[in-house]
Design a protein around this motif. Structure first.
Motif, mmCIF file in Angstrom:
data_model
loop_
_atom_site.group_PDB
_atom_site.id
_atom_site.type_symbol
_atom_site.label_atom_id
_atom_site.label_comp_id
_atom_site.label_asym_id
_atom_site.label_seq_id
_atom_site.Cartn_x
_atom_site.Cartn_y
_atom_site.Cartn_z
ATOM 1 N N LYS A 1 0.839 -1.190 0.000
ATOM 2 C CA LYS A 1 0.000 0.000 0.000
ATOM 3 C C LYS A 1 0.872 1.237 0.000
ATOM 4 O O LYS A 1 1.849 1.294 0.738
ATOM 5 C CB LYS A 1 -0.830 0.026 1.283
ATOM 6 N N PHE A 2 0.533 2.207 -0.834
ATOM 7 C CA PHE A 2 1.120 3.541 -0.694
ATOM 8 C C PHE A 2 0.007 4.442 -0.215
ATOM 9 O O PHE A 2 -0.955 4.652 -0.936
ATOM 10 C CB PHE A 2 1.668 4.059 -2.023
ATOM 11 N N ASP A 3 0.148 4.968 0.985
ATOM 12 C CA ASP A 3 -0.959 5.682 1.623
ATOM 13 C C ASP A 3 -2.181 4.786 1.597
ATOM 14 O O ASP A 3 -2.186 3.758 2.218
ATOM 15 C CB ASP A 3 -1.228 7.027 0.943
ATOM 16 N N SER B 1 10.848 -6.446 -17.801
ATOM 17 C CA SER B 1 11.137 -6.021 -19.165
ATOM 18 C C SER B 1 9.874 -5.694 -19.926
ATOM 19 O O SER B 1 8.813 -6.255 -19.689
ATOM 20 C CB SER B 1 11.915 -7.105 -19.891
ATOM 21 N N HIS B 2 10.002 -4.728 -20.842
ATOM 22 C CA HIS B 2 8.907 -4.416 -21.760
ATOM 23 C C HIS B 2 9.301 -4.766 -23.181
ATOM 24 O O HIS B 2 8.553 -4.533 -24.106
ATOM 25 C CB HIS B 2 8.610 -2.917 -21.739
ATOM 26 N N ASP B 3 10.513 -5.281 -23.337
ATOM 27 C CA ASP B 3 11.073 -5.474 -24.664
ATOM 28 C C ASP B 3 10.713 -6.873 -25.151
ATOM 29 O O ASP B 3 11.253 -7.879 -24.698
ATOM 30 C CB ASP B 3 12.596 -5.285 -24.558
ATOM 31 N N PRO C 1 1.409 -3.967 -17.305
ATOM 32 C CA PRO C 1 1.275 -2.588 -17.771
ATOM 33 C C PRO C 1 2.035 -1.615 -16.874
ATOM 34 O O PRO C 1 2.354 -1.941 -15.737
ATOM 35 C CB PRO C 1 -0.232 -2.324 -17.700
ATOM 36 N N SER C 2 2.299 -0.436 -17.381
ATOM 37 C CA SER C 2 3.011 0.575 -16.603
ATOM 38 C C SER C 2 2.253 0.882 -15.312
ATOM 39 O O SER C 2 1.037 0.999 -15.325
ATOM 40 C CB SER C 2 3.129 1.871 -17.399
ATOM 41 N N GLY C 3 3.008 0.989 -14.243
ATOM 42 C CA GLY C 3 2.391 1.370 -12.977
ATOM 43 C C GLY C 3 1.729 0.226 -12.245
ATOM 44 O O GLY C 3 1.060 0.431 -11.246
ATOM 45 N N CYS C 4 1.920 -1.022 -12.715
ATOM 46 C CA CYS C 4 1.254 -2.129 -12.033
ATOM 47 C C CYS C 4 2.072 -2.595 -10.838
ATOM 48 O O CYS C 4 1.634 -3.417 -10.060
ATOM 49 C CB CYS C 4 1.022 -3.287 -12.992
ATOM 50 N N GLY C 5 3.295 -2.077 -10.688
ATOM 51 C CA GLY C 5 4.055 -2.400 -9.491
ATOM 52 C C GLY C 5 5.155 -3.420 -9.684
ATOM 53 O O GLY C 5 5.479 -4.160 -8.758
ATOM 54 N N LYS C 6 5.755 -3.465 -10.856
ATOM 55 C CA LYS C 6 6.861 -4.401 -11.073
ATOM 56 C C LYS C 6 8.121 -3.935 -10.357
ATOM 57 O O LYS C 6 8.758 -4.692 -9.630
ATOM 58 C CB LYS C 6 7.148 -4.529 -12.583
ATOM 59 N N THR C 7 8.454 -2.659 -10.588
ATOM 60 C CA THR C 7 9.626 -2.109 -9.916
ATOM 61 C C THR C 7 9.447 -2.189 -8.401
ATOM 62 O O THR C 7 10.373 -2.555 -7.672
ATOM 63 C CB THR C 7 9.838 -0.646 -10.341
ATOM 64 N N THR C 8 8.233 -1.883 -7.953
ATOM 65 C CA THR C 8 7.964 -1.938 -6.522
ATOM 66 C C THR C 8 8.216 -3.347 -5.987
ATOM 67 O O THR C 8 8.852 -3.522 -4.945
ATOM 68 C CB THR C 8 6.514 -1.514 -6.259
ATOM 69 N N LEU C 9 7.724 -4.362 -6.708
ATOM 70 C CA LEU C 9 7.922 -5.748 -6.284
ATOM 71 C C LEU C 9 9.416 -6.082 -6.212
ATOM 72 O O LEU C 9 9.888 -6.689 -5.244
ATOM 73 C CB LEU C 9 7.198 -6.679 -7.259
ATOM 74 N N ASP D 1 16.272 -4.436 -13.655
ATOM 75 C CA ASP D 1 15.069 -3.650 -13.932
ATOM 76 C C ASP D 1 15.188 -3.021 -15.317
ATOM 77 O O ASP D 1 15.998 -2.136 -15.531
ATOM 78 C CB ASP D 1 14.875 -2.565 -12.869
ATOM 79 N N GLU D 2 14.395 -3.490 -16.228
ATOM 80 C CA GLU D 2 14.389 -3.021 -17.617
ATOM 81 C C GLU D 2 15.802 -2.864 -18.175
ATOM 82 O O GLU D 2 16.230 -1.763 -18.510
ATOM 83 C CB GLU D 2 13.629 -1.705 -17.719
ATOM 84 N N PRO D 3 16.524 -3.997 -18.286
ATOM 85 C CA PRO D 3 17.929 -3.897 -18.684
ATOM 86 C C PRO D 3 18.117 -3.360 -20.096
ATOM 87 O O PRO D 3 19.125 -2.738 -20.378
ATOM 88 C CB PRO D 3 18.439 -5.336 -18.575
HETATM 89 N N1 LIG Z 1 7.343 6.036 -3.438
HETATM 90 C C1 LIG Z 1 6.079 5.927 -3.898
HETATM 91 N N2 LIG Z 1 5.091 6.630 -3.309
HETATM 92 C C2 LIG Z 1 3.816 6.512 -3.738
HETATM 93 N N3 LIG Z 1 3.427 5.734 -4.754
HETATM 94 C C3 LIG Z 1 4.361 5.012 -5.395
HETATM 95 C C4 LIG Z 1 5.747 5.079 -4.997
HETATM 96 N N4 LIG Z 1 6.441 4.253 -5.795
HETATM 97 C C5 LIG Z 1 5.557 3.719 -6.655
HETATM 98 N N5 LIG Z 1 4.304 4.159 -6.417
HETATM 99 C C6 LIG Z 1 3.074 3.755 -7.126
HETATM 100 O O1 LIG Z 1 3.076 2.354 -7.218
HETATM 101 C C7 LIG Z 1 2.611 1.942 -8.475
HETATM 102 C C8 LIG Z 1 3.585 0.982 -9.093
HETATM 103 O O2 LIG Z 1 4.784 1.632 -9.410
HETATM 104 P P1 LIG Z 1 5.988 0.873 -10.078
HETATM 105 O O3 LIG Z 1 7.107 1.834 -10.222
HETATM 106 O O4 LIG Z 1 6.261 -0.376 -9.333
HETATM 107 O O5 LIG Z 1 5.393 0.528 -11.517
HETATM 108 P P2 LIG Z 1 6.016 -0.365 -12.659
HETATM 109 O O6 LIG Z 1 5.167 -1.582 -12.767
HETATM 110 O O7 LIG Z 1 7.465 -0.568 -12.440
HETATM 111 O O8 LIG Z 1 5.758 0.558 -13.933
HETATM 112 P P3 LIG Z 1 6.717 0.829 -15.199
HETATM 113 O O9 LIG Z 1 6.526 -0.292 -16.123
HETATM 114 O O10 LIG Z 1 6.136 2.092 -15.749
HETATM 115 O O11 LIG Z 1 8.107 0.990 -14.702
HETATM 116 C C9 LIG Z 1 2.365 3.195 -9.291
HETATM 117 O O12 LIG Z 1 0.969 3.413 -9.297
HETATM 118 C C10 LIG Z 1 3.038 4.287 -8.537
HETATM 119 O O13 LIG Z 1 2.270 5.456 -8.607
#
Ligand SMILES: Nc1ncnc2c1ncn2[C@@H]1O[C@H](COP(=O)(O)OP(=O)(O)OP(=O)(O)O)[C@@H](O)[C@H]1O
Ligand SMILES: [Mg+2]
Lengths: 371, 244
Positions: free
Chosen positions: B12-14, B198-200, B37-45, B165-167
């Motif tokens: 959770k973010f907030d 990766s998106h490639d 898709p972008s923003g689904c949380g891959k980097t976060t994971l 991460d997206e090499p």
């Molecule tokens: N530090 C943060 N504070 C608040 N929200 C965040 C933070 N980091 C990421 N998010 C939210 O978490 C979600 C996932 O972000 P993330 O960077 O993991 O996406 P992604 O899957 O890697 O996307 P992309 O393919 O565009 O890199 C996004 O909706 C983003 O707004």
């Protein structure tokens, strides 16, 4: 940008002829024309686009919303358009236009914004305490594992943030000594109390002026550099990279900087003492005819060594405040470039404020202790 | 043996829920891809797996350590067993490329200078940089070179596990393919387990053994690439529509 709109009435029916180009640049012109229509009496509108040579997406958005408005007012309309491209543009803009109501950020009342601000500040304070806690635990860890002290980084920081600041501190202190002595001399001369310039200078410089001036220069020069360096490292993910490699940033970046400043601050204050006194001595010599020997003799008698100790003693405390605030601000940088500037400003302002607060506190404590 | 297992993860973010009830399992020797898709949380994971970010619920186990209960010392030793390649490289800007690669060796081993130099030179060759590039600073090299240098740094301690991460993003197609074959070569030579975002599409088909697609806060597909075309999800259909 030639385009025009002709409006023809036929009883309660109406025909709109759009001719030439219809684009961003004449929407508002047409809009004022359309506003003059008297809607209640209308039953049907023909929109004739056959003479249109060019329609851009903004204009087609406008047309779409115009027809929607007609629908809402129960006025039927026909679109007369032979060109497939124009229809495609209209359909495209309709498909991607914002169907839902706009998300309007809820307005915050004055009270609410005060509350939010205070809460944010409160969270910031908690953050700062967390930072101090982490710092403390790293210090404890350092005391237990003495070998993990980063001597190399510390030496580097001592050179960067203290040795290289010697010049500017010496110059500033010299000038301050000069100015204070000059102003004092003018007053003292009228009473014929020339020799007391030594007492005045000695106590004020050793006790207060030198430590404060050194602290302000260091806050502006090295504290801000800490914030900017660490902030930039945060943005380029260097801090994250360090963490994943198992290098604790507190051990590698934070403590060396803090310790370096704490060690060097007393030295800097000492240099500042010397330079300011020299400045005063020159004024005393030129303005009040007090020779260097007389000055030094009086200095020995009138100025207690405790004044020097008090000034130097404050050094490590000021250094700790400046370094921790600078580094904390650097770590607080968010992932955008604006926040580096914001935090650097904050770092300088806050550390100077903290230094002055701390000085006031010391003043009270020392006076009460009779030092 | 599974090197990484994620169970019931919630992030959770907030108040915004990013992951909910997310499960996945990465086995030794796999090249495992995270898609979505972008923003689904891959980097976060990925950041959660390498202990850069806290999650709100669930468990993540990496190389047998439970990240919820891991001690400081265990965490330190875990960090020496993996390499992380950040999207922008994240090379230390005050050190030259060679010094960046050497840093981990200097800190964590008692190798002598000459040995370290030799290892650094080897890693530089391995990732396809020139020896003379080692003397340059990160600000003096191109984006592709940065990625290679960062990969060399990530490989410095011969990790078992490599996070990427997206090499290939931001690389020209030729460098991207070179990077792919480099990764395959490393996988073959060193027996690395690789987790990458990766998106490639080309690089996905060329390198990955197994993929996980994240959408709507969950894993909607986990498995090999062969069966993926039968999936019904909108993202998967659109993404893999381009027949390569
Ligand atoms: N530090 C943060 N504070 C608040 N929200 C965040 C933070 N980091 C990421 N998010 C939210 O978490 C979600 C996932 O972000 P993330 O960077 O993991 O996406 P992604 O899957 O890697 O996307 P992309 O393919 O565009 O890199 C996004 O909706 C983003 O707004
Ligand atoms: Mg990402």
């Amino acid at each position: 940008m030639s385009g025009n709109l002709e409006i023809k009435y036929k009883g309660t029916e109406l025909t709109l002829f759009f001719r030439g180009e219809f684009s961003l640049y004449n929407i508002s012109h047409f809009e004022t024309q359309l506003k003059t229509l008297n809607k209640p009496s209308l039953t049907h509108v023909d929109i004739d686009l056959n003479a249109l040579t060019y329609l851009d997406t903004s204009a087609s958005l406008f047309l779409n919303s115009f027809t929607k408005k007609l629908n809402k007012n129960n006025i039927s309309y026909t679109l007369i358009c032979g060109s497939k491209e124009l229809l495609d543009t209209l359909n495209l803009t309709d498909k991607y236009s914002n169907k839902n109501d706009n998300v309007i950020p809820s307005k915050t009342s004055f009270i609410e914004s005060i509350g939010k601000k205070s809460y944010d500040n409160f969270l910031g304070l908690l953050d700062f305490f967390a930072f101090l806690g982490k710092l403390f635990s790293t210090k404890i860890h350092l005391i237990r594992n003495f070998s993990s002290i980063r001597y190399k980084e510390m030496a580097f920081e001592i050179n960067e943030s203290a040795i290289k600041a010697l010049g500017i501190i010496a110059l500033t202190s010299f000038l301050i000594g000069l100015v204070v002595a000059y102003q004092g001399a003018y007053q003292l001369k009228t009473y014929g109390a020339n020799i007391f310039i030594v007492d005045m200078l000695g106590i004020s410089i050793l006790r207060e002026l030198s430590p404060i001036i050194t602290a302000i220069v260091i806050a502006g020069r090295s504290g801000s550099a800490y914030t900017a360096q660490i902030g930039a490292m945060k943005i380029t993910e260097e801090l994250d990279a360090m963490r994943t490699m198992g290098f604790d940033p507190y051990l590698f970046l934070v403590l060396p900087r803090i310790i370096a400043l704490m060690v060097m601050m007393p030295v800097l204050i000492f240099i500042s003492d010397i330079m300011a006194i020299i400045g005063g001595m020159i004024v005393a010599n030129v303005d009040l005819d007090i020779t260097v020997n007389m000055f030094l003799d009086r200095f020995l008698i009138a100025i207690d060594i405790k004044h020097f100790y008090v000034g130097v003693f404050k050094g490590p405390f000021f250094a700790f405040l400046i370094a921790t605030i600078g580094i904390y601000r650097g770590m607080a940088v968010k992932n955008d470039t604006q926040s580096i500037g914001f935090n650097t400003t904050k770092s300088v302002v806050e550390s100077i404020f903290a230094v002055i607060m701390c000085d006031a506190l010391f003043s009270i404590i020392f006076t009460n202790l009779g030092i | 043996m599974s090197l990484i297992s994620v169970k019931n993860l919630e992030t959770k973010f907030d108040n915004r829920l990013i992951h909910e009830g997310l499960n996945l399992d990465i086995k030794e020797g796999e090249i495992y891809g995270l898609l979505g898709p972008s923003g689904c949380g891959k980097t976060t994971l990925l950041r959660e797996m390498v202990m850069l970010q806290k999650y709100s619920r669930g468990t993540i186990k990496v190389l047998g350590y439970d990240l919820n209960t891991i001690s400081h010392n265990q965490a330190q030793s875990l960090r020496r067993k993996w390499g992380v390649l950040f999207q922008a490289g994240a090379l230390f800007s005050s050190l030259s490329v060679a010094e960046n690669i050497a840093l981990g060796l200097q800190e964590y081993t008692d190798l002598n200078k000459k040995m370290i130099q030799e290892i650094v030179a080897f890693k530089i060759n391995l990732v396809g940089l020139k020896q003379s590039d080692g003397l340059l600073f990160p600000s003096q090299i191109s984006g592709g070179m940065k990625k290679k240098a960062a990969l060399a740094r990530a490989l410095a301690l011969d990790p078992k596990l490599l996070f990427l991460d997206e090499p290939t993003s931001g690389l020209d197609p030729i460098s991207a393919r070179e990077f792919d074959s480099l990764i395959l070569k490393l996988h073959e030579l060193l027996g690395l387990t690789i987790v990458m975002v990766s998106h490639d599409l080309k690089s996905i088909y060329d390198t990955l053994d197994k993929i996980a697609v994240i959408d709507n806060k969950k894993i909607i597909y986990e498995g090999s690439l062969n069966n993926i075309k039968n999936e019904k999800s909108e993202f998967i259909r659109t993404f893999f529509k381009a027949n390569l």
